[in-house]
Design a protein around this motif. Structure first.
Motif, PDB file in Angstrom:
ATOM      1  N   GLU A  12       0.852  -1.195   0.000  1.00 62.55           N
ATOM      2  CA  GLU A  12       0.000   0.000   0.000  1.00 62.55           C
ATOM      3  C   GLU A  12       0.886   1.244   0.000  1.00 62.55           C
ATOM      4  O   GLU A  12       1.735   1.400   0.865  1.00 62.55           O
ATOM      5  N   SER A  13       0.682   2.097  -0.985  1.00 61.43           N
ATOM      6  CA  SER A  13       1.367   3.401  -1.036  1.00 61.43           C
ATOM      7  C   SER A  13       2.855   3.277  -0.683  1.00 61.43           C
ATOM      8  O   SER A  13       3.287   3.680   0.388  1.00 61.43           O
ATOM      9  N   LEU A  14       3.614   2.755  -1.628  1.00 60.19           N
ATOM     10  CA  LEU A  14       5.016   2.425  -1.356  1.00 60.19           C
ATOM     11  C   LEU A  14       5.905   3.670  -1.305  1.00 60.19           C
ATOM     12  O   LEU A  14       5.550   4.734  -1.800  1.00 60.19           O
ATOM     13  N   ASN A  15       7.077   3.461  -0.750  1.00 59.85           N
ATOM     14  CA  ASN A  15       8.075   4.515  -0.602  1.00 59.85           C
ATOM     15  C   ASN A  15       8.627   4.934  -1.970  1.00 59.85           C
ATOM     16  O   ASN A  15       9.153   4.119  -2.709  1.00 59.85           O
ATOM     17  N   PHE A  16       8.517   6.212  -2.301  1.00 62.01           N
ATOM     18  CA  PHE A  16       8.990   6.694  -3.606  1.00 62.01           C
ATOM     19  C   PHE A  16      10.174   7.645  -3.455  1.00 62.01           C
ATOM     20  O   PHE A  16      10.582   8.288  -4.415  1.00 62.01           O
ATOM     21  N   ALA A  17      10.684   7.774  -2.209  1.00 60.10           N
ATOM     22  CA  ALA A  17      11.646   8.844  -1.935  1.00 60.10           C
ATOM     23  C   ALA A  17      13.090   8.361  -1.775  1.00 60.10           C
ATOM     24  O   ALA A  17      13.952   9.139  -1.402  1.00 60.10           O
ATOM     25  N   GLY A  18      13.349   7.091  -2.080  1.00 61.45           N
ATOM     26  CA  GLY A  18      14.738   6.636  -2.006  1.00 61.45           C
ATOM     27  C   GLY A  18      14.972   5.641  -0.885  1.00 61.45           C
ATOM     28  O   GLY A  18      14.110   5.424  -0.032  1.00 61.45           O
ATOM     29  N   PRO A  19      16.176   5.041  -0.897  1.00 66.97           N
ATOM     30  CA  PRO A  19      16.487   3.987   0.077  1.00 66.97           C
ATOM     31  C   PRO A  19      16.420   4.491   1.516  1.00 66.97           C
ATOM     32  O   PRO A  19      16.657   5.663   1.780  1.00 66.97           O
ATOM     33  N   THR A  20      16.084   3.585   2.397  1.00 66.24           N
ATOM     34  CA  THR A  20      15.991   3.913   3.819  1.00 66.24           C
ATOM     35  C   THR A  20      16.896   2.975   4.599  1.00 66.24           C
ATOM     36  O   THR A  20      17.388   1.976   4.063  1.00 66.24           O
ATOM     37  N   ARG A  21      17.087   3.314   5.876  1.00 65.85           N
ATOM     38  CA  ARG A  21      17.869   2.415   6.726  1.00 65.85           C
ATOM     39  C   ARG A  21      16.959   1.478   7.502  1.00 65.85           C
ATOM     40  O   ARG A  21      17.417   0.642   8.257  1.00 65.85           O
ATOM     41  N   ASP A  22      15.643   1.645   7.339  1.00 66.09           N
ATOM     42  CA  ASP A  22      14.723   0.887   8.187  1.00 66.09           C
ATOM     43  C   ASP A  22      13.493   0.433   7.403  1.00 66.09           C
ATOM     44  O   ASP A  22      13.329   0.782   6.236  1.00 66.09           O
ATOM     45  N   ILE A  23      12.652  -0.313   8.081  1.00 66.41           N
ATOM     46  CA  ILE A  23      11.334  -0.655   7.523  1.00 66.41           C
ATOM     47  C   ILE A  23      10.336  -0.670   8.678  1.00 66.41           C
ATOM     48  O   ILE A  23      10.671  -1.085   9.788  1.00 66.41           O
ATOM     49  N   GLY A  24       9.131  -0.177   8.403  1.00 69.07           N
ATOM     50  CA  GLY A  24       8.083  -0.170   9.429  1.00 69.07           C
ATOM     51  C   GLY A  24       7.299  -1.473   9.374  1.00 69.07           C
ATOM     52  O   GLY A  24       6.958  -1.942   8.301  1.00 69.07           O
ATOM     53  N   LEU A  25       7.047  -2.055  10.537  1.00 70.73           N
ATOM     54  CA  LEU A  25       6.309  -3.332  10.580  1.00 70.73           C
ATOM     55  C   LEU A  25       4.984  -3.157  11.312  1.00 70.73           C
ATOM     56  O   LEU A  25       4.433  -4.111  11.870  1.00 70.73           O
ATOM     57  N   ARG A  61      16.558  -7.744   9.178  1.00 68.93           N
ATOM     58  CA  ARG A  61      17.987  -7.863   9.519  1.00 68.93           C
ATOM     59  C   ARG A  61      18.784  -8.453   8.349  1.00 68.93           C
ATOM     60  O   ARG A  61      19.867  -7.975   8.024  1.00 68.93           O
ATOM     61  N   GLU A  62      18.217  -9.475   7.720  1.00 71.16           N
ATOM     62  CA  GLU A  62      18.926 -10.117   6.603  1.00 71.16           C
ATOM     63  C   GLU A  62      19.164  -9.138   5.451  1.00 71.16           C
ATOM     64  O   GLU A  62      20.107  -9.272   4.696  1.00 71.16           O
ATOM     65  N   GLU A  63      18.248  -8.168   5.305  1.00 72.03           N
ATOM     66  CA  GLU A  63      18.412  -7.175   4.234  1.00 72.03           C
ATOM     67  C   GLU A  63      19.154  -5.935   4.732  1.00 72.03           C
ATOM     68  O   GLU A  63      19.231  -4.927   4.031  1.00 72.03           O
ATOM     69  N   GLY A  64      19.640  -5.988   5.976  1.00 72.47           N
ATOM     70  CA  GLY A  64      20.388  -4.858   6.527  1.00 72.47           C
ATOM     71  C   GLY A  64      19.524  -3.669   6.903  1.00 72.47           C
ATOM     72  O   GLY A  64      19.990  -2.531   6.923  1.00 72.47           O
ATOM     73  N   LEU A  65      18.233  -3.920   7.169  1.00 72.53           N
ATOM     74  CA  LEU A  65      17.320  -2.843   7.549  1.00 72.53           C
ATOM     75  C   LEU A  65      16.999  -2.935   9.032  1.00 72.53           C
ATOM     76  O   LEU A  65      16.783  -4.029   9.554  1.00 72.53           O
ATOM     77  N   SER A  66      16.955  -1.791   9.701  1.00 72.93           N
ATOM     78  CA  SER A  66      16.502  -1.826  11.086  1.00 72.93           C
ATOM     79  C   SER A  66      14.976  -1.735  11.090  1.00 72.93           C
ATOM     80  O   SER A  66      14.357  -1.382  10.082  1.00 72.93           O
ATOM     81  N   THR A  94      11.624  -0.045  12.414  1.00 72.95           N
ATOM     82  CA  THR A  94      11.123   1.173  13.032  1.00 72.95           C
ATOM     83  C   THR A  94      10.267   0.793  14.230  1.00 72.95           C
ATOM     84  O   THR A  94       9.354  -0.019  14.079  1.00 72.95           O
ATOM     85  N   PRO A  95      10.566   1.347  15.406  1.00 74.29           N
ATOM     86  CA  PRO A  95       9.720   1.001  16.557  1.00 74.29           C
ATOM     87  C   PRO A  95       8.271   1.413  16.261  1.00 74.29           C
ATOM     88  O   PRO A  95       8.033   2.457  15.652  1.00 74.29           O
ATOM     89  N   ALA A  96       7.348   0.556  16.669  1.00 74.30           N
ATOM     90  CA  ALA A  96       5.934   0.873  16.462  1.00 74.30           C
ATOM     91  C   ALA A  96       5.622   2.163  17.204  1.00 74.30           C
ATOM     92  O   ALA A  96       6.101   2.386  18.308  1.00 74.30           O
ATOM     93  N   LYS A  97       4.871   3.055  16.576  1.00 71.97           N
ATOM     94  CA  LYS A  97       4.516   4.284  17.268  1.00 71.97           C
ATOM     95  C   LYS A  97       3.007   4.476  17.201  1.00 71.97           C
ATOM     96  O   LYS A  97       2.348   3.927  16.323  1.00 71.97           O
ATOM     97  N   LEU A 107       2.104   6.142   5.990  1.00 71.09           N
ATOM     98  CA  LEU A 107       1.667   7.456   5.502  1.00 71.09           C
ATOM     99  C   LEU A 107       2.117   8.580   6.415  1.00 71.09           C
ATOM    100  O   LEU A 107       2.268   9.713   5.985  1.00 71.09           O
ATOM    101  N   THR A 108       2.299   8.260   7.677  1.00 73.70           N
ATOM    102  CA  THR A 108       2.633   9.316   8.631  1.00 73.70           C
ATOM    103  C   THR A 108       4.140   9.555   8.706  1.00 73.70           C
ATOM    104  O   THR A 108       4.613  10.228   9.602  1.00 73.70           O
ATOM    105  N   GLY A 109       4.891   9.020   7.766  1.00 75.88           N
ATOM    106  CA  GLY A 109       6.342   9.155   7.825  1.00 75.88           C
ATOM    107  C   GLY A 109       6.909   7.997   8.616  1.00 75.88           C
ATOM    108  O   GLY A 109       6.304   6.940   8.678  1.00 75.88           O
ATOM    109  N   GLY A 110       8.065   8.174   9.211  1.00 78.96           N
ATOM    110  CA  GLY A 110       8.635   7.087   9.991  1.00 78.96           C
ATOM    111  C   GLY A 110       9.746   6.379   9.249  1.00 78.96           C
ATOM    112  O   GLY A 110      10.424   5.546   9.808  1.00 78.96           O
ATOM    113  N   TRP A 111       9.921   6.695   7.967  1.00 76.96           N
ATOM    114  CA  TRP A 111      11.065   6.144   7.256  1.00 76.96           C
ATOM    115  C   TRP A 111      12.323   6.847   7.737  1.00 76.96           C
ATOM    116  O   TRP A 111      12.331   8.046   7.940  1.00 76.96           O
TER     117      TRP A 111
END
Ligand SMILES: [Zn+2]
Length: 530
Positions: free
Chosen positions: A382-395, A412-417, A419-422, A451-455
């Motif tokens: 849903e509404s994917l990231n269009f702004a470039g690579p990130t260091r994390d992923i939201g779960l 972790r396997e993909e080297g992504l941290s 994002t703490p649930a908020k 949608l609320t950011g967090g990347w």
């Protein structure tokens, strides 16, 4: 528990190293096509939507997938379109000192869930506070609301905790309030908009309600008149009633609140154009290789529909991010996996009519082509990231089930941290197709839906670009494709979803709910939501 899970699935984690890679060329091809002006915003029951369906079906066939619905890739979903004919409608709010001047679109937006070309309203108004009944909370206090037009605050009552994906927050959704009014036999309900409480401005409500509204067909019965009042207009109504809006809004938070009749009468006629049509869910299957696990199914989903063309301005709601991006991501996964089947079967499901209320996904789970108990999980794009690579992923949303641990390890396997649930007061958990699966007990979430950011972008300019989506593009004609986008982040997100899918489709253990499945069945049953 976590340890056992890892041990049991060691083989499937080893497989992950061989997971095929998603190609950016796939995203670059499908995304601009689906977001092109020629698809006219992929509106429900519109030509652009039919083109999107044909395109997706063609792609699934070309990939050699099996039809998911008998001999067909298409699942028809019956819908009803209701367009309020503003110039042929007239509603008057009359208070003790005479008519209260309210302007359509600026102050009030209306819909109707009854498939009637003409709806007559002649009713007193009743302020019902939050308009919620749930467990100990009852804002109605046994008062008969039949024949009345209810005025209800959007959002939750305070002190409900920060878990915005819990059933108690579900009943605070405006969709649920409409259903509650309907169940109680009200003549109608007007929701008091507040950007602070719902997380979006009046223009987002305008985009959704100032045009044709959609309902399942047949629609739910009762509470024919539905609509929104701006905060300003609500203030004017309370003032004309000699009541203090701010004070009553505060009073409505208390559990002792009782409905307050307003000395305001609503009278008039709403004329609508009624349209009955079918839209299509599109789905193809990659059969599993294991004789036993192959009977089970992992679903990847994305909605293809968006808002069509704005009848007022003629502008196209291209919906590039929302959700041409998700469809492109799904096709890219299907492309990468076409010659790499897993033990379990995998379905690629493109749903219709998500924007008006997850109707396509609801119709799918109501008449699933595979038994629900054989569906192990749904991963929704849903509404994917269009702004470039990130260091994390939201779960966000995964934490209800063991999907979270699997997803965290994939990250972790993909080297992504991770994002703490908020806390997410916009309640995005209820606003994407994975929720239709969650409600019927299938573990599901939308990886990276944020949608609320967090990347976590390494570059602040990327972070600003991502933020600009929620602020100025979401559900607006400005949600268009830009060839200059860095799709590195989208690629990460889609690859992450594919990897997680590989684990889920090969692991002998199915994902399990933590502490039982979320108790959405404890929410009073109201039938289908409007
Ligand atoms: Zn969407």
């Amino acid at each position: 528990m976590f340890r056992e899970f890892i041990v049991a699935s060691a083989a499937s984690w080893a497989l992950l190293a061989q997971a095929p890679r998603v190609e950016e060329a796939q995203l670059r091809a499908h995304l601009p096509f689906l977001a092109d002006d020629l698809l006219e915003g992929r509106g429900p029951g519109q030509r652009g939507g039919r083109l999107a369906v044909l395109y997706l079906e063609t792609q699934l066939k070309a990939l050699g997938l099996r039809p998911a619905l008998g001999s067909s890739f298409l699942q028809p979903v019956k819908l009803l379109g209701m367009k309020n004919l503003v110039s042929k409608s007239a509603l008057t709010f009359t208070g003790p000192a005479g008519p209260i001047p309210l302007q359509y679109t600026r102050d009030i937006l209306l819909g109707s869930a009854a498939p009637l070309a003409q709806l007559r309203i002649d009713a007193p108004m009743l302020f019902v506070g939050h308009g919620i009944t749930y467990e100990d909370r009852d804002d109605f206090k046994g008062i008969d609301v039949r024949g009345k037009v209810l005025l209800a605050l959007v959002g939750d009552w305070p002190g409900q905790g920060e878990d915005y994906s819990s059933p108690s927050h579900f009943v605070g959704r405006w969709t649920y309030k409409l259903a509650e009014a309907r169940r109680r036999g009200a003549a109608g309900i007007l929701l008091i908009h507040s950007a602070g409480r719902v997380g979006y401005d009046w223009d987002v409500v305008q985009a959704g309600w100032g045009t044709e509204r959609f309902y399942p067909d047949p629609p739910p019965e009762g509470a024919a008149l539905q609509g929104w009042l701006s905060e300003e207009a609500s203030r004017a109504l309370f003032k004309a009633s000699g009541l203090d809006f701010e004070a009553l809004r505060l009073a409505a938070d208390a559990p002792e609140f009782r409905p307050i009749p307003l000395p305001i009468y609503l009278k008039g006629v709403v004329n609508s154009e009624v349209r009955r049509f079918e839209d299509m869910n599109v789905a193809g299957v990659l059969p599993g290789t294991d004789p036993v696990l192959g009977q089970e199914l992992l679903i990847y989903s994305a909605h293809w529909d968006h808002l069509g063309i704005d009848p007022a301005s003629g502008k196209i709601f291209n919906g590039a991010v929302d959700n041409a991006s998700g469809c492109a991501g799904l096709l890219a996964i299907a492309h990468a996996l076409q010659h790499h089947p897993s033990k379990r079967s995998q379905m690629f499901l493109f749903t219709c009519a998500e924007e008006p209320g997850l109707y396509g996904a609801e119709a799918f789970v109501a008449a699933p082509p595979w038994p629900l108990e054989k569906i192990v999980a749904d991963l929704n794009l849903e509404s994917l990231n269009f702004a470039g690579p990130t260091r994390d992923i939201g779960l966000s949303g995964a934490e209800h089930s063991s999907l979270f641990e699997s997803a965290a390890r994939c990250a972790r396997e993909e080297g992504l941290s991770v994002t703490p649930a908020k806390a997410n007061p916009a309640k995005l958990f209820f606003r994407a197709d994975h929720f239709a699966f969650t409600k019927v007990g299938v573990p599901a979430f939308s990886p990276g839906f944020s949608l609320t950011g967090g990347w976590d972008f390494p570059d602040p300019a990327q972070a600003d670009l991502a933020k600009s989506f929620a602020e100025s593009r979401y559900h607006k004609p400005t949600d268009t494709y830009d060839p200059g986008w860095n799709l590195g982040g989208m690629l990460q997100q889609v690859q992450f979803t594919l990897n997680l899918g590989q684990v889920l489709a090969n692991d002998p253990e199915r994902p399990t709910w933590k502490g039982g499945r979320p108790a959405f069945d404890r929410v009073p049953a109201l039938g289908k939501l409007p």
